[in-house]
Structures are given as C-alpha cells and as structure tokens.
Design a protein around this motif. Sequence first.
Motif, mmCIF file in Angstrom:
data_model
loop_
_atom_site.group_PDB
_atom_site.id
_atom_site.type_symbol
_atom_site.label_atom_id
_atom_site.label_comp_id
_atom_site.label_asym_id
_atom_site.label_seq_id
_atom_site.Cartn_x
_atom_site.Cartn_y
_atom_site.Cartn_z
ATOM 1 N N ALA A 65 0.874 -1.217 -0.083
ATOM 2 C CA ALA A 65 -0.012 -0.048 -0.019
ATOM 3 C C ALA A 65 0.815 1.198 -0.039
ATOM 4 O O ALA A 65 2.110 1.184 0.585
ATOM 5 C CB ALA A 65 -0.980 0.048 1.048
ATOM 6 N N SER A 83 -3.598 7.358 -3.356
ATOM 7 C CA SER A 83 -3.484 6.221 -2.285
ATOM 8 C C SER A 83 -4.056 4.941 -3.300
ATOM 9 O O SER A 83 -5.153 4.963 -3.741
ATOM 10 C CB SER A 83 -4.460 6.426 -1.204
ATOM 11 N N VAL A 85 -3.640 0.406 -3.115
ATOM 12 C CA VAL A 85 -3.016 -1.034 -2.770
ATOM 13 C C VAL A 85 -2.956 -1.871 -4.092
ATOM 14 O O VAL A 85 -3.799 -1.701 -4.832
ATOM 15 C CB VAL A 85 -3.931 -1.531 -1.585
ATOM 16 N N LEU A 109 -7.516 3.568 -3.494
ATOM 17 C CA LEU A 109 -8.003 3.649 -2.282
ATOM 18 C C LEU A 109 -8.831 5.364 -2.015
ATOM 19 O O LEU A 109 -9.109 5.395 -0.899
ATOM 20 C CB LEU A 109 -7.146 3.369 -1.099
ATOM 21 N N PRO A 116 -4.235 1.972 5.723
ATOM 22 C CA PRO A 116 -3.576 1.398 4.699
ATOM 23 C C PRO A 116 -2.902 0.171 5.236
ATOM 24 O O PRO A 116 -2.699 -0.859 4.304
ATOM 25 C CB PRO A 116 -2.370 2.407 4.596
ATOM 26 N N ALA A 119 -5.461 -2.326 4.802
ATOM 27 C CA ALA A 119 -5.947 -2.550 3.193
ATOM 28 C C ALA A 119 -5.093 -3.539 2.613
ATOM 29 O O ALA A 119 -5.412 -4.615 2.016
ATOM 30 C CB ALA A 119 -5.542 -0.970 2.445
ATOM 31 N N VAL A 120 -3.714 -3.423 3.090
ATOM 32 C CA VAL A 120 -2.756 -4.281 1.935
ATOM 33 C C VAL A 120 -2.895 -5.736 2.898
ATOM 34 O O VAL A 120 -2.414 -6.682 2.432
ATOM 35 C CB VAL A 120 -1.361 -3.693 2.411
#
Length: 320
Positions: A65, A83, A85, A109, A116, A119-120
């Motif tokens: 990310a 942003s 990922v 994102l 983040p 997210a990752v």
Amino acid sequence: MKAMVITKFGGPEVFSEVEMPDPHPGPGQVSINVTHSSVGLVDAFFRRGMIPMLQPPFVTGLEVAGTVRELGEGVTDFRIGESVVTLSLMSLGGYATVTIADALLTISLDGVIVDPAQAVAALPNAVTAYLALTQIAHLQKGESVLIHGAIGGLASMFPVVARSLGASRVVGTVRTAAKLDAARELAYDDVFVADDFPAVVGDERFNVVIDPVGGDILTASFGVMAPLGRALLVGNASEKEASIGSNMLWGKSIAVLGFSVGPYLQANPSAGRPAAKAVLKILAEGKLELPVTTLPLADVAEAHRRMDAKEVTGRIVLKS
C-alpha cells in the motif's frame, strides 16, 4: 530507495538492508511510494528457495500500500499521490520504499476510509478469496463451506466473502485450542481444533472445502464432502502431500481444485479490478478487519522469524 534484499537462500537472517536506485515504471505500470508491505507465507518460500523464480540477491514482497509516485506510458486512470493498494506483484519487490506495479493490478483507495495497514493485509487476500470462490469453486447460494487454517491471513478472508456470495454456513478449523478465541472473532458459525477433525463435525457434509494447509487434513476432508463437493487448495502450509486417489474422486462425485492468484492474475489481469470492487465495500464497512501486527521495514527478519515459528495471528505488515 531502501530495500530489504535476500542475499542467499535460508532463514530469516538472510535479509540485508541495501540502498538501490529508484525504479521507474514501464508501459502500463506505476511506481509506488510504499508505506506498507504485507508479509506472507509465500515470501518465506521464496526466501528458502522453495519457489525457484529468482536467484539471490532479490527483493520479495507481493502486496503493498502507498501512493502513486510515477505513471508509466499509457496509464491514465491514476494520478500522482493517489492512495493505492496492489494485488499480487508477480515481479515481487514489495519489501522496499519504492516498487513497481502493473496498473491493472493496482487498486485506488481514493474516497475509501481505511487504514492502509488493513488495506494491504486484507484486500489482496479478499480478492483472492472472491476469485477462488467465484471462478474456481463456483460457490452457489445456500451452500456450506469448511475452511482450514481458519485464522491465517488468506483463510480469514473467506468467511465474510463466502457469506457475501450467499453461503449458508461457514465452519473453520484451527491448529491449536489457543487459536479458538481469535477464530471466533471472525464470521464462522463454528470453529474446531484440527486434531479433533473430522470426528467433531459428525454427520455434517460440506459443499466447498477451502484448504491452505494440505497434507493429512486435506485427506481427512474428503470424508466430509457432500456429493459434487469441491475441495479448493489455496496453499500447502504443512508442506506435506495429501493422499488423493482417482477412484475416490469419481466414487464420491467430488473434485479437487487448485488456485494460485498470482499466476491467475498474470494470465487474466483484467479480472483483478472487478473482484476488488466487489470486496472493497466490505472492507470499507470494517467487515474484513483482521489482527495486524505492524513492524518497521528494517525488522523484516523478526517478521519472518515470527512467521516461521507460527506465532502470527492474522498478518504481519512492514511499515516503511
């Protein structure tokens, strides 16, 4: 840029911090200022030389990310600073402060309120679960699902994704009783210790079995599959072979399938974004959250030590 380089095949100690030139994207690619890199079991396989794609020295890491740094030729659907990922980086390179990704396998994102690190840790595996269930296992509404290694980084994404696709019941197994409480925080109807499987499920039969473990537990799973059931292999953490006989398969009317998201997306890159769109809303709603341990990028050896020692619940993420 700073990169954590595997200098030779071996244990967690083989990583070395190296200053390298910043990479620049080619056509259809973006470069990313990496803020977070996920640590996965496949990275340990690369480190040990079990997947002979590359020879040392090289940089592993399949998912990151961060923010878009530079656009390659032909890329018009991102902006600098956006942003993002990534899904699986087949070129690796995630354990670094800058990396390159195919634009088709990069997910925006913007407008999504999400940590983040989460997210990752979650989105790439949730996409893997979605693709595995829809394209390979062909999960139907009302079917039941059994998931081994229930709190692993990949396995833990399957319950919520399966429910979003209409699964009626989701059951998991974990390696030890100490992991039961963590598994019960996820969207399982029941969770059992693997040593008690399959006796503990009694007469229950499952339409789909998700197995990232392999070996004996996969062999035992064949006995609890419903007619036309599908066992989906998404890893082999046990590093053992299961006993699969052709007579057993046709005699029970069941199937054994395999799925590896990296090669799949390499062959079908356009499949990534629709799958991400399907699960991104679930992620933004907080339904895909899982335990995340965040360590500095420089502590990559410690991250791999914990993974090798099976001390990890959820996922480890490296922060640049």
